[in-house]
Design an enzyme around this catalytic site. Structure first.
Site, mmCIF file in Angstrom:
data_model
loop_
_atom_site.group_PDB
_atom_site.id
_atom_site.type_symbol
_atom_site.label_atom_id
_atom_site.label_comp_id
_atom_site.label_asym_id
_atom_site.label_seq_id
_atom_site.Cartn_x
_atom_site.Cartn_y
_atom_site.Cartn_z
ATOM 1 N N THR A 59 13.966 33.951 27.940
ATOM 2 C CA THR A 59 13.412 33.003 27.017
ATOM 3 C C THR A 59 12.195 33.525 26.422
ATOM 4 O OG1 THR A 59 14.487 31.322 28.332
ATOM 5 C CG2 THR A 59 12.734 30.564 26.852
ATOM 6 N N CYS A 60 11.237 34.131 27.122
ATOM 7 C CA CYS A 60 10.050 34.590 26.463
ATOM 8 C C CYS A 60 10.190 35.339 25.226
ATOM 9 C CB CYS A 60 8.978 35.076 27.741
ATOM 10 S SG CYS A 60 9.127 33.943 29.079
ATOM 11 N N GLN A 61 10.901 36.486 25.586
ATOM 12 C CA GLN A 61 11.214 37.615 24.789
ATOM 13 C C GLN A 61 11.998 37.133 23.540
ATOM 14 O OE1 GLN A 61 9.782 40.460 24.330
ATOM 15 N NE2 GLN A 61 11.200 40.974 22.532
#
Length: 166
Positions: A59-61
């Protein structure tokens, strides 16, 4: 200390570590980590501090960082001096994450909240990682502070959610 909320002063004594961007996106070239006195720096800037569970995580990337890269000029037009991503990863991993996303300058910085030291003080951790949160600090004052508790959601902490509150 408890969670931060709009109207609070950003706490004293908060530091992170990071490797200053050199303009080079070669992942095999890296400088030495330096300390960043967030309390002092945030007293004179408008900053969006974004905490994520980990560098390079799905999700972060795939969502979080790209949302800020795409909206960087909108943040600048709203007076934001810097966007700072923090995670419990070390400063070298955070630097590599910035490079992997093509960040070459200090408009977006990637820093280590080692051992979640800061995140623990505000109670926004999950195990040994930071929770997903965003805090807007305008010259030392918190103007926005929200978590995303729903897995994979960046509704409150992604660029669009934060821009809507500026």
């Amino acid at each position: 200390m408890s969670a931060l909320k709009a109207g609070d002063s950003f706490p004293e004594g908060v530091t992170f570590t990071y490797v200053a961007p050199s303009g080079d996106t070669d992942l095999t070239v890296c400088g030495l980590p330096i300390q960043y006195d967030a309390s002092k720096e945030f007293a004179n800037k408008k900053v969006v501090l974004v905490a994520v569970p980990g560098a390079f995580t799905p999700t972060c990337q795939q969502q979080h960082v790209p949302s800020y890269l795409a909206k960087l000029e909108e943040f600048k037009s709203k007076g934001v001096d810097q966007i700072i991503f923090i995670a419990s990863n070390d400063a070298w991993v955070m630097a590599a994450w910035g490079k992997a996303n093509g960040v070459k300058d200090e408009s977006i910085l990637f820093m280590s909240d080692a051992d979640c030291k800061f995140s623990k003080t505000i109670g926004w951790t999950q195990g040994d990682r930071t929770k997903r949160y965003a805090i807007v600090i305008d010259h030392g004052k918190v103007t926005y502070a929200e978590l995303d508790e729903v897995p994979k959601s960046i509704a409150n902490t992604g660029a669009e959610g934060v821009l809507a509150k500026l």
